[in-house]
Design a protein around this motif. Sequence first.
Motif: not given
Length: 158
Positions: A49-54
């Motif tokens: 999720h961190m990679q996908g949403t920043g």
Amino acid sequence: MNSLISLSYETLVFCCLTGFAAYDIRTRRVPNQALVFFCPAALASLPVHMQGTGASFQASLGFSLAGCAAGFLILLTAALLSRGGAGVGGGDIKLAAATGFIYGPYRMLGILMLAALLSACAVLIILCRRRGRAKPLSLPFVPFIAAGSLFTLIISMT
């Protein structure tokens, strides 16, 4: 879906839920040992999720914990309100918590609403086919959670 990594991850999660659903259909149980092995997959949702949403780690963790609480509390409430706790089992509750950690509160609410709707439709069909025979009805709930997960996966791809 922001990336191939997110799509691959969510497909893996759906495959795990499908395995839980098949086992639940066969045995009417969600094994704790399998849930323990599912937890690392749930924790992997944070970097995905961190990679996908920043989003930051703290924001992703808060979002996941809110989803965990939503899944856990909704099914726990259903179990407490059902006669003798017969409506929802502890395995269903724990799986909903882990699934909520993965999907977050909004998607988990959608999954549970779809699962409830689909299970209600299944109950109506079964009751109509029985034509008044008063035999107790028992349905595994995990397959409906898996179906709701599939539906939200398809919606998120569009």
